[in-house]
Scaffold this active site. Structure first.
Site, PDB file in Angstrom:
ATOM      1  N   HIS B  58       0.808  -1.224   0.000  1.00 55.50           N
ATOM      2  CA  HIS B  58       0.000   0.000   0.000  1.00 55.50           C
ATOM      3  C   HIS B  58       0.842   1.274   0.000  1.00 55.50           C
ATOM      4  O   HIS B  58       0.325   2.358  -0.272  1.00 55.50           O
ATOM      5  CB  HIS B  58      -1.001  -0.012   1.167  1.00 55.50           C
ATOM      6  CG  HIS B  58      -0.434   0.413   2.488  1.00 55.50           C
ATOM      7  ND1 HIS B  58       0.136  -0.471   3.369  1.00 55.50           N
ATOM      8  CD2 HIS B  58      -0.344   1.619   3.068  1.00 55.50           C
ATOM      9  CE1 HIS B  58       0.553   0.192   4.438  1.00 55.50           C
ATOM     10  NE2 HIS B  58       0.272   1.459   4.287  1.00 55.50           N
ATOM     11  N   ASP B  88      -0.679  -7.382   1.467  1.00 49.95           N
ATOM     12  CA  ASP B  88      -0.051  -6.063   1.504  1.00 49.95           C
ATOM     13  C   ASP B  88       1.468  -6.155   1.375  1.00 49.95           C
ATOM     14  O   ASP B  88       2.196  -5.402   2.019  1.00 49.95           O
ATOM     15  CB  ASP B  88      -0.448  -5.291   2.769  1.00 49.95           C
ATOM     16  CG  ASP B  88      -0.119  -3.796   2.641  1.00 49.95           C
ATOM     17  OD1 ASP B  88      -0.077  -3.304   1.505  1.00 49.95           O
ATOM     18  OD2 ASP B  88       0.107  -3.150   3.674  1.00 49.95           O
ATOM     19  N   GLY B 163       5.507   6.083   7.826  1.00 48.32           N
ATOM     20  CA  GLY B 163       6.671   5.598   7.092  1.00 48.32           C
ATOM     21  C   GLY B 163       7.229   4.284   7.606  1.00 48.32           C
ATOM     22  O   GLY B 163       8.217   3.777   7.090  1.00 48.32           O
ATOM     23  N   SER B 165       5.449   1.337   7.767  1.00 46.94           N
ATOM     24  CA  SER B 165       4.906   0.167   7.075  1.00 46.94           C
ATOM     25  C   SER B 165       5.942  -0.367   6.091  1.00 46.94           C
ATOM     26  O   SER B 165       6.561   0.396   5.351  1.00 46.94           O
ATOM     27  CB  SER B 165       3.628   0.535   6.322  1.00 46.94           C
ATOM     28  OG  SER B 165       2.535   0.524   7.197  1.00 46.94           O
ATOM     29  N   GLY B 216     -15.663 -15.084 -10.225  1.00 46.24           N
ATOM     30  CA  GLY B 216     -16.366 -14.139 -11.087  1.00 46.24           C
ATOM     31  C   GLY B 216     -17.787 -13.860 -10.638  1.00 46.24           C
ATOM     32  O   GLY B 216     -18.669 -13.632 -11.458  1.00 46.24           O
ATOM     33  N   VAL B 217     -17.988 -13.858  -9.323  1.00 44.28           N
ATOM     34  CA  VAL B 217     -19.310 -13.502  -8.795  1.00 44.28           C
ATOM     35  C   VAL B 217     -19.168 -12.461  -7.692  1.00 44.28           C
ATOM     36  O   VAL B 217     -18.134 -12.371  -7.052  1.00 44.28           O
ATOM     37  CB  VAL B 217     -20.068 -14.713  -8.170  1.00 44.28           C
ATOM     38  CG1 VAL B 217     -20.623 -15.618  -9.238  1.00 44.28           C
ATOM     39  CG2 VAL B 217     -19.196 -15.457  -7.184  1.00 44.28           C
TER      40      VAL B 217
END
Lengths: 200, 314
Positions: B58, B88, B163, B165, B216-217
């Protein structure tokens, strides 16, 4: 040393540092006010010289209360808002000058302890580590000691010390969750500039 | 009581502990880098293996023009090997012969214990910075809201400063216990443990992305009337209502329609959307039990790959 003994020993050491900081820390409040101190201060010289933040003293005459409960009249003899430092003289106060630590030798991750009166709680201890020493980009001299220590209003003007109890800074503000303290060399320069004026 | 005398100081356990903590930060700092991939202050990263840096996805706001500052102060251009928003994590490749790049010493996951004294180390600029705290909780495997699977839930009682993360969680010996991020939970900071980082790094270096099952739902949880649960001996009182199905997607090809209520996947109950994601990690066809118009039905669904949403390595 076993882990348990080490933990007990470390705990005793924290108590010793807290005791030594208590001896040199005062509560600063307007003269005549009886309520809890607005800020903290550090006995800087045995003959009653006190250091606090400029923002803690709004009047020329204030009162300083020591940890043993005695209250002394004090006068602001130097006030420098730019540095956020003030020098006070409390004629009757006799104390022990703090032992100063070496700010240049501080390392990120080392333990730091603060004593003050956060939100009116007298002589509360806070412990954490050094986050970083912020330096002046031009001179390279230490501008702020940034501490991962939880401070609150009322800590201002109080001491920040290393694990041996040696004072390295004056707690001044909180920014981005970090406790910011004025390094003792900055305080020493301020005091040496201010004292001739006091003598005059 | 008088102040500790100089003679006491050498023997002070607190001073010894303090030195140990600063040593740990110094050691971990040799593997902690600053990453310049966003407008605000730099974020942190860990030299995980020779030539490989792990960071928090992120904090990497672009896929190109990424540079990092090494512990020695040199700034080098790096390439993004891939990112996994699910955990992440992002992996960056260092150019050959980067000076002063030392890979971190990694600790096994089983040293993660509640109450351990730990440091978060970061380099949100030129210098290494640290905060101190403890591991406040260690749990089992969990799934992030982004759908990634993390081997252990490691909650921290310490401050992850701006800073931090992507920086390492470090024990008192300077060993790296994981990668810190504030991007996966709203309350306290957490650490992605070493085993999960290793797995994600392997996959990102090999393929550029981490595979996550895709049906795909779009689904939402619904309660099923008690009578239907009883009549069809359903595994749970809640299931997943299909509110959208991508045309030509895996669910569409399996014959799943909008309005179907998905009940179980290979026998495991589907109570919430995460259950569906968890059951789709393989490539083999899975059996989906569903209710259509109140009647039970079974279809076979072959999980697909999540289509990329523009850009590369997302």
């Amino acid at each position: 040393m076993t882990a348990a003994l080490r933990a007990i020993s470390a705990q005793r050491d924290v108590g010793l540092v807290a005791d030594s900081l208590r001896e040199i820390t005062v509560a600063v409040h307007p003269a005549g006010a009886r309520r809890a101190g607005e800020g903290a201060g550090v006995i800087w010289h045995p003959a009653g010289l006190l250091i606090t933040n400029a923002h803690c003293v709004r009047h020329r005459r204030v009162a300083a209360r020591t940890s043993d409960g005695r209250t002394f009249d004090a006068e602001v003899v130097a006030h420098e808002p730019r540095l956020d430092l003030a020098l006070l003289v409390a004629p009757g106060l006799r104390g022990r000058a703090p032992e100063l630590g070496d700010v240049e030798a501080l390392r990120p991750g080392e333990l730091l302890l603060a004593l003050g009166h956060p939100l009116g709680v007298r002589e509360a201890l806070a412990m954490g580590v050094l986050y970083a020493v912020a330096r002046d980009p031009r001179s390279g001299s230490a501008r702020w000691i940034c501490a991962d220590v939880r401070l609150a209003p009322g800590n201002s003007g109080g001491p920040l010390a290393d694990a041996a109890g040696r004072v390295v800074g004056i707690n001044t503000m909180v920014a981005g969750g970090l406790g910011l303290a004025i390094p003792t060399p900055v305080v020493q320069r301020f005091v040496s500039r201010a004292r001739p004026a006091q003598a005059a | 009581m008088s102040a500790p005398r100089t003679t006491d100081r050498a023997a002070s356990t607190l001073v010894a502990l303090s030195t140990e903590l600063a040593d740990a930060v110094e050691r971990a700092g040799r593997s902690t880098v600053a990453i310049h991939a966003r407008r605000r202050i730099p974020s942190s990263g860990v030299i995980w293996r020779p030539g490989v840096v792990v960071a928090a996805s992120h904090t990497i706001r672009r896929d190109d023009d990424i540079s990092l500052t090494l512990p020695g102060g040199e700034t080098v251009e790096v390439t993004l090997a891939g990112r996994d928003p699910g955990t992440d994590l992002a992996v960056l490749r260092l150019p050959n012969g980067s000076p002063g790049a030392v890979a971190a010493t990694l600790a096994p996951d089983d040293v993660l214990r509640v109450g351990s004294l730990v440091l978060a180390v970061g380099r949100p600029g030129d210098t290494v910075t640290a905060s101190l705290g403890a591991i406040s909780a260690v749990g089992g495997e969990w799934r992030t809201w982004q759908g990634g699977s993390v081997d252990r839930f490691v909650r921290l009682d310490l401050t992850i400063y701006d800073g931090f993360s992507g920086g390492p969680l470090v024990d008192a010996a300077g060993r790296v216990l994981g990668v810190n991020t504030s991007g996966l939970t709203r309350a306290a900071a957490i650490t992605i443990p070493v085993s999960t980082v290793n797995r994600a790094a392997d996959e990102l270096l090999a393929k550029g992305h981490v595979r996550r099952g895709y049906a795909g739902v779009a689904v939402q949880p619904v309660e099923i009337p008690e009578r239907l649960v009883r009549d069809h001996s359903l595994p749970a009182e809640s299931a997943l209502l299909v509110v959208a199905a991508e045309q030509g997607g895996p669910a569409d090809r399996a014959g799943i329609l909008i309005g179907d209520v998905l009940v179980a996947l290979d026998g495991a109950p589907l109570r919430e959307p995460m259950d569906l994601l968890a059951g789709l990690s393989g490539r083999a066809p899975v059996e989906v039990r569903l209710l259509r118009g109140g009647s039970p039905l079974s279809v076979s669904l072959t999980p697909g790959d999540r289509p990329s949403r523009g850009g590369r390595g997302r």
